[in-house]
Design a protein around this motif. Structure first.
Motif, PDB file in Angstrom:
ATOM      1  N   THR A  77       0.808  -1.223   0.000  1.00 15.17           N
ATOM      2  CA  THR A  77       0.000   0.000   0.000  1.00 15.17           C
ATOM      3  C   THR A  77       0.841   1.273   0.000  1.00 15.17           C
ATOM      4  N   VAL A 119      -0.215   4.543  -1.889  1.00 13.81           N
ATOM      5  CA  VAL A 119      -0.781   5.622  -1.076  1.00 13.81           C
ATOM      6  C   VAL A 119       0.156   6.825  -0.990  1.00 13.81           C
ATOM      7  N   CYS A 159      -6.173   1.276  -0.416  1.00 19.50           N
ATOM      8  CA  CYS A 159      -5.342   2.463  -0.643  1.00 19.50           C
ATOM      9  C   CYS A 159      -6.186   3.733  -0.629  1.00 19.50           C
TER      10      CYS A 159
END
Length: 441
Positions: free
Chosen positions: A91, A95, A272
Motif C-alpha cells: 500500500t 498511497v 489504498c
C-alpha cells in the motif's frame, strides 16, 4: 530503586510509575541492566499487561532514547501511515505518491521484511539504482522539493526499542499487546509526523489473529497518540488472505504501478483509497473521507500519482523507466504454475502459508542479515470466493531454481481450502480518540 523490585511489582500485576519505567528502560539501553533481568520484566508484562498510562510512559521513554526527526521546516500538515505488516501489502507504494500528488508532504521511514511479512524497503530495492539510505538533510530536502521520500530509518531512531525488540524476539515475548503498541508508536512518533494513520492487520497473515486482538491493539496505539498530542486513527483490515495478487518484491512493485495506472486489483485499490482519504482528511485537504476518495480517484485517473512516484524514484537515484518497462526489474529464472486438483469454490486462502511459500521461493528472510531474491515470489490467479475447476491455474511460483520453486509449490498448495466461502469485509472498522466503529460482516 532496584531492578528486582520493579520486576516483582509488575509480576504481581501492579502499575509502574513513570520513574520506575524510566529507570528500567534507560538502564537497559545504557547496558546497566542485563538481558536476564529485562527478559524477566518482558515476560511479566506478557502475562500481566500494562495500563494505558504505563504504555504511554513506556512509549515516551523509548521515544526519548534516541534521535527524533524534526519536520517543522516543511510546510503543511505532515501525515504518516503505518501498517502492522502482512502478506502482499504494497500500500505504501500506492498511497504515498497519491497523497503527495494531492499536496500533502509525505516523509516516510520504512523497514525491511522479516518472516512471512514483506517490507517496503525490500520492494523499493527491486527498482534499479534506487537509494533508501539518505542522510537526514537529504531526506528533508527531498520532501520539501518533491513532496515525497520513502527511506530507511536513521541509525539512532529509538535505539531502546531496537535493543528491546531483539530481546523479545528470542524470549517469546513479541506478541505482547502493550509492547507491540509502544514499539510501533515510538518509531512513528520519532518520525516527526503531525498526524498518524494506522492500518492494523488481522487474520492468518497478521500478528493479530482475531478481531478482538486487532481492535485492542488499535485502541492502545490511538491512546498512545492521544497522550502525546498526535492525532491518530487506526483502520482494522483483513489479512486472512494476501492483499492483491502478488507476494514478492519486484512482483509487488509491478502491481503497485499497475494500481497507480488504474489497473490494480480491487482490494488493493479499495484499501489504498481508504487509507489515503483519511490522510487527506487529517491534513485538512478534504472535508471528509468521502471527498478524500473523490480527490484520490481523480489523481489515479489522470496519472498524477504515478508521476509523483516516478519523480521520487528519479530523485532517489532509481531508474524510473523500470516503472514502464518491467523487464528492467529483477526477473525469476524459473516460473512454475500451480493447478487446482479440485472443482469448487476457494473458501479460504491462508495468508501466512502463502507468505511462507514466498519465503521458500526466496522472497523473504528468516533473519535480518539474510539476503533475499528480489525476483522471487507468488502470483495468485485465484483468491477466496473464486470458483475453479480441476486443472485451472491457481498461482505461479517465481524462483531462482527448480528446487526452491518445487519447495514453494508444495507449501503453496496447502494454502488453498475448498468449500463454501464466507464473506470477509476488507475493512473491519476503525478506531479514533472518540471511539471504536465496526463494520457489519
Amino acid at each position: 530503586m532496584r531492578v528486582y523490585d520493579v520486576i516483582a511489582k509488575k509480576r504481581d500485576g501492579a502499575e509502574l510509575s513513570q520513574e520506575e519505567i524510566q529507570f528500567l528502560l534507560n538502564g537497559y539501553a545504557a547496558g546497566d541492566i542485563p538481558d536476564y533481568q529485562m527478559s524477566a520484566f518482558t515476560m511479566a508484562v506478557f502475562f500481566q499487561g500494562m495500563t494505558a498510562r504505563e504504555t504511554a510512559h513506556f512509549t515516551q521513554v523509548m521515544l526519548q532514547s534516541g534521535d527524533q526527526i524534526d519536520l517543522s521546516d516543511i510546510p503543511g500538515v505532515k501525515v504518516d501511515k503505518h501498517s502492522t505488516g502482512g502478506v502482499g501489502d504494497k500500500t505504501t507504494l500506492v498511497v504515498a505518491p497519491l497523497v503527495a500528488a494531492a499536496g500533502i508532504p509525505v516523509a516516510k521511514m520504512s523497514g525491511r521484511g522479516l518472516g512471512h511479512t514483506g517490507g517496503t524497503l525490500d520492494k523499493l530495492a527491486a527498482i534499479p539504482g534506487l537509494q533508501v539510505d539518505l542522510a537526514p538533510e537529504q531526506f528533508l530536502r527531498q520532501v520539501r522539493e518533491v513532496g515525497l521520500a520513502v527511506v530507511g530509518q536513521t541509525g539512532n531512531l529509538v535505539p531502546a526499542d531496537k535493543k528491546l525488540y531483539a530481546l523479545r524476539d528470542v524470549t517469546a515475548t513479541v506478541n505482547s499487546l502493550p509492547l507491540i503498541a509502544s514499539s510501533i508508536m515510538s518509531k512513528k512518533l520519532a518520525s516527526g509526523a503531525d498526524k498518524i494513520i494506522l492500518d492494523v492487520k488481522v487474520g492468518s497473515g497478521a500478528f493479530m489473529k482475531t478481531a478482538e486482538e486487532a481492535f485492542a491493539l488499535a485502541k492502545a496505539m490511538v491512546d498512545i497518540g492521544s497522550s502525546m498530542k498526535r492525532e491518530t486513527t487506526a483502520l482494522v483490515s483483513d489479512m486472512d488472505q494476501p492483499l492483491g495478487k502478488t507476494v514478492g518484491n519486484a512482483l509487488e512493485v509491478v502491481e503497485a504501478v499497475e494500481t497507480l495506472k488504474g489497473h490494480g486489483p480491487e482490494d488493493l485499490r479499495q484499501l489504498c483509497l481508504e487509507l489515503g482519504a483519511r490522510m487527506l482528511a487529517a491534513a485538512g485537504k478534504a472535508a471528509d473521507e468521502h471527498r478524500g476518495k473523490e480527490i484520490l480517484t481523480e489523481l489515479l485517473r489522470n496519472g498524477s500519482g504515478l508521476k509523483k512516484l516516478r519523480e521520487m524514484v528519479t530523485t532517489q537515484g532509481g531508474n524510473a523507466e523500470a516503472l514502464e518497462n518491467y523487464n528492467l526489474l529483477p526477473r525469476a529464472q524459473v516460473i512454475i504454475p500451480l493447478y487446482s486438483k479440485t472443482n469448487g469454490y476457494i473458501s479460504h486462502l491462508h495468508a501466512e502459508k502463502v507468505g511462507l511459500a514466498a519465503m521458500a521461493a526466496g522472497a523473504g528472510r528468516s533473519r535480518k542479515e539474510d539476503e533475499i531474491d528480489l525476483a522471487a515470489g507468488i502470483v495468485l490467479k485465484a483468491k477466496r470466493g473464486d470458483k475453479v475447476a480441476v486443472g485451472e491455474q491457481l498461482a505461479e511460483i517465481h524462483a531462482a531454481d527448480e528446487r526452491r520453486a518445487a519447495q514453494a509449490t508444495d507449501m503453496l498448495a496447502e494454502a488453498f481450502t475448498y468449500g463454501q466461502p464466507e464473506k470477509h469485509p476488507l475493512i473491519l472498522g476503525f478506531v479514533t480518540d472518540t471511539g471504536e466503529y465496526r463494520n457489519a460482516p
